[in-house]
Write a protein that holds these residues in place. Structure first.
Motif, short mmCIF file in Angstrom:
data_model
loop_
_atom_site.label_atom_id
_atom_site.label_comp_id
_atom_site.label_asym_id
_atom_site.label_seq_id
_atom_site.Cartn_x
_atom_site.Cartn_y
_atom_site.Cartn_z
N GLY A 1 0.82 -1.21 0.00
CA GLY A 1 0.00 0.00 0.00
C GLY A 1 0.84 1.24 0.00
O GLY A 1 2.02 1.22 0.36
N CYS B 1 0.51 5.51 -1.83
CA CYS B 1 -0.28 6.61 -2.35
C CYS B 1 0.31 7.11 -3.65
O CYS B 1 1.42 6.75 -4.04
CB CYS B 1 -0.37 7.74 -1.34
N ALA C 1 -5.04 7.37 -1.54
CA ALA C 1 -4.58 6.13 -0.91
C ALA C 1 -4.78 4.96 -1.87
O ALA C 1 -5.88 4.75 -2.38
CB ALA C 1 -5.34 5.89 0.39
N LEU D 1 -3.85 0.66 -2.85
CA LEU D 1 -3.45 -0.68 -2.42
C LEU D 1 -3.27 -1.55 -3.65
O LEU D 1 -4.00 -1.40 -4.65
CB LEU D 1 -4.51 -1.29 -1.50
N THR E 1 -8.62 2.68 -1.43
CA THR E 1 -9.45 2.63 -0.23
C THR E 1 -10.70 3.47 -0.39
O THR E 1 -11.62 3.39 0.43
CB THR E 1 -8.67 3.16 0.99
N VAL F 1 -1.45 5.06 2.49
CA VAL F 1 -1.53 3.85 3.32
C VAL F 1 -0.18 3.64 3.99
O VAL F 1 0.85 3.51 3.34
CB VAL F 1 -1.90 2.63 2.46
N ILE G 1 -0.52 -2.15 6.96
CA ILE G 1 -1.45 -3.21 6.55
C ILE G 1 -1.25 -4.38 7.50
O ILE G 1 -0.11 -4.76 7.81
CB ILE G 1 -1.20 -3.68 5.11
N ALA H 1 -6.15 -1.65 6.90
CA ALA H 1 -5.15 -0.69 6.42
C ALA H 1 -5.34 0.64 7.14
O ALA H 1 -6.47 1.06 7.39
CB ALA H 1 -5.27 -0.49 4.91
N THR H 2 -4.24 1.26 7.52
CA THR H 2 -4.31 2.59 8.13
C THR H 2 -3.76 3.61 7.15
O THR H 2 -2.81 3.34 6.40
CB THR H 2 -3.48 2.65 9.43
N THR H 3 -4.35 4.79 7.14
CA THR H 3 -3.92 5.84 6.22
C THR H 3 -3.69 7.14 6.98
O THR H 3 -4.36 7.43 7.97
CB THR H 3 -4.94 6.09 5.11
N TRP I 1 -12.73 -2.95 -0.40
CA TRP I 1 -12.22 -2.11 0.67
C TRP I 1 -13.28 -1.10 1.05
O TRP I 1 -13.92 -0.50 0.18
CB TRP I 1 -10.94 -1.37 0.24
N THR J 1 -0.36 5.48 12.76
CA THR J 1 -0.72 4.60 11.64
C THR J 1 -0.26 3.17 11.86
O THR J 1 -0.21 2.38 10.93
CB THR J 1 -0.08 5.13 10.35
#
Length: 624
Positions: free
Chosen positions: A198, A200, A212, A214, A227, A233, A236, A246-248, A277, A289
């Motif tokens: 992941g 950007c 973002a 993936l 996302t 991102v 993961i 997933a964190t962004t 997603w 994150t």
């Protein structure tokens, strides 16, 4: 309080609330001290154990086989009973770990470092990149992936490297897409044909910096996904192929309406159910994150102040790290989480902290993590140190702590100096307080309301000096009385070899043109000023004193290193750059064995200097 076993294998409740302190241990420490781990340069770790470098990555093969890695190439291992430090082949900080079994573990780090453990030892591997390896994952002995990139939250478009291991060598892989401004910053896998990365790419949406993205690898090609939100991102993690998180970090651009703009990030999460997603719930107050598959079926997230666990319907707070009951984790949160089951999860982080989650509580497995401003001791079996509001006692490698907040004023300032004449006569002083240890407990000794003490020394229970911003005071066993100094003359250091050989360093400052560094001597009857030097432009203060006898005394500080030979003071060349706190502290063990620590303004390539009787030399010491 009693001295707990601070060894790496025994949970330590940490600092207690008792005022009893810790009695000295008798006997030979060689038979009771825990094994010490080399820290490099001839130094060994005393506390925390097994080592004190920050740990930034972890991986668990089973409940009895867990690895953690971190700064300076630190590698530590849990065998089901104890944590131990293991020698590694590199000094670079390690940032990521993964394995497929006890004999196949990978670690990645700074400058493209990639290490491999084959069940017997660690070896370095050519990684095909010089970027920091921040994510690594393996499907088997001939199939491993690593993602390397510089960490710049405000500029994620910096170069990255995606590399693959085929069992023989690491090779650089082509980017998964040709998106403009593509950057990858997260990697996780579940099988050889089920890998996610992941990151950007540049966004065309107004006021949105990045989109973002993936990408999924099916063993043959990449599939691009999104996302549905903005940002980059950064993490993961998942427990299975249809339960991935997933964190962004969303890079908003804000302005105040007057032409001033800045990045104002927010943090979001997305979830993959095997088909799509979608936006997901974020823990309350989540400002980071980091997300981890902590154990089978366990999704955890962490930031600097808390650790969270996904219950299946909501995020619950596992630990508020700013209010851990034993005060063993205040400060930066864990950098790494790994475990084998929901009731066996390890958290590793700053300064070698290692805690274990048993399903309901965190337990400390790495000793004490209290800061210390000053130390004193009579032997290895009886050492004392003071932190801000804590007193530490060391005996044969084991350390305990006593919280003395109840004795201190309601101020951010606390204890700053400690000294004793014997194991049952120890003084700790600080902001408006003096505490005395009589071998059983710490007791508060009344002081004049104006005393703000930053140094202490004496020759016995009825001959104690303490000094600070209000000058020098003397304790005769009954009461304190002023000796010298005052409103504009601050006491910085006190040292002596006997009641008739006492030295005090003060710094007088009223105006920029009226500032002097002074050193006084007391012969048992009279105080004599032996040093009176102008402090140029507010610099040149004398900060510390130490010696071995009447004819061997050191006075060190800003731009000054002075030595007394019994007749006069002479300037000594130490190699330190003159400036703010050139020498923070000095300690003389023998005429040919003197140590000093540089201050914050020095860039000499070492964090200690040593005098061998002829000259000063730079010495490297661990940066815990």
């Amino acid at each position: 309080m009693g001295t707990p076993d601070a060894g790496a294998g025994t949970p330590d409740a940490g600092p207690g609330a008792s005022d009893a302190g810790a009695p000295a241990t008798t006997g030979d420490c060689s038979t009771t001290a825990p094994p010490r781990v080399p820290a490099g340069g001839g130094w060994e770790w005393e506390n925390p154990l097994p080592q004190g470098y920050t740990l930034r990555a972890a991986w668990a093969a089973s409940a009895s086989d867990v690895w953690a890695a971190g700064d300076h190439g630190a590698l530590t291992h849990w065998n089901g009973r104890t944590w131990s430090a293991t020698s590694g082949p590199v000094d670079q900080s390690l940032l990521s770990m993964w394995g497929t079994g006890s004999g196949d573990v990978w670690a990645g780090g700074i400058s493209g470092a990639i290490l491999h453990f084959d069940g017997k030892g660690w070896s370095a591997s050519e990684s095909a990149t010089q970027q920091p390896v921040r994510s690594i994952w393996a499907a088997g002995a001939t199939d491993a992936w690593a993602l390397a990139y510089p960490l710049d939250m405000e500029n994620p478009s910096l170069p990255f490297a995606l590399v693959h291991w085929d069992g023989l060598a690491w090779s650089t892989q082509a980017p998964p897409s040709a998106d403009a401004g593509l950057h990858l910053s997260a990697l996780a896998g579940f099988a050889a044909n089920d890998l996610w990365v992941g990151g950007c790419a540049s966004s065309s949406t107004p006021r949105t910096v990045y989109d973002a993205l993936l990408f999924h690898w099916d063993g043959a090609s990449w599939t691009r996904m999104t996302t549905g939100g903005a940002g980059c991102v950064m993490g993961i993690a998942g427990t299975r192929s249809d339960d991935i998180w997933a964190t962004t970090r969303v890079h908003h651009v804000c302005d105040d309406g007057y032409g001033h703009w800045w990045f104002c990030p927010t943090f979001e999460m997305a979830h993959w159910d095997g088909k799509t997603w979608a936006a997901a719930q974020v823990p309350a107050g989540f400002l980071a994150t980091s997300i981890t598959a902590a154990a089978p079926g366990e999704i955890w997230a962490q930031n600097s102040s808390a650790v969270y666990r996904w219950t299946g319907t909501d995020w619950s707070t596992v630990a508020d790290l700013q209010h851990v009951q034993d005060r063993s984790w205040p400060g930066p949160g864990p950098w790494a989480i790994a475990g084998s089951s929901p009731d066996d999860i390890w958290l590793a982080g700053s300064d070698g902290r290692i805690h274990r989650w048993d399903g309901s509580h965190l337990k400390n497995f790495s000793g004490l993590h209290e800061g210390a401003y000053a130390m004193w001791g009579v032997a290895e079996k009886d050492l004392w140190a003071v932190g801000n509001r804590t007193i530490l006692h060391g005996s044969c490698g084991s350390w305990s702590a006593t919280d003395v907040s109840q004795h201190l004023p309601s101020s951010e300032n606390g204890l700053s100096a400690v000294w004793g004449s014997a194991g049952d006569d120890v003084w700790a002083v600080g902001f408006g307080v003096a505490l005395h240890w009589d071998g059983v407990s710490w007791k508060k000794v009344p002081t004049p309301a104006t005393i703000e003490q930053t140094s202490v020394w004496g020759s016995g229970p009825k001959d104690v000096y303490a000094g600070g911003y209000q000058g020098l005071f003397h304790y005769d066993g009954t009461a304190w009385s002023p000796v010298l100094g005052g409103e504009f003359e601050w006491v910085y250091a006190i040292w002596g070899s006997a009641a008739t050989d006492v030295w005090v360093a003060t710094n007088y400052y009223r105006y920029a043109e009226d500032a002097y560094a002074n050193v006084y001597h007391f012969d048992g009857a009279t105080w004599t000023r032996t040093v009176h030097l102008w402090i140029a432009a507010g610099e040149g203060r004398i900060i510390s004193l130490s010696g071995t006898g009447r004819n061997d005394v050191w006075a060190m500080g800003e731009a000054r290193s002075l030595h007394w030979d019994g007749r006069s003071w002479t300037t000594q060349e130490t190699g330190l750059t003159p400036g703010y706190y050139s020498a923070w502290n000095v300690w003389a063990r023998a005429p040919d064995d003197v140590w000093a620590t540089p201050g914050v303004a020095n860039n000499i390539g070492a964090n200690a200097i040593h005098f061998d009787g002829k000259s000063w030399s730079q010495v490297w010491a661990p940066e815990a």
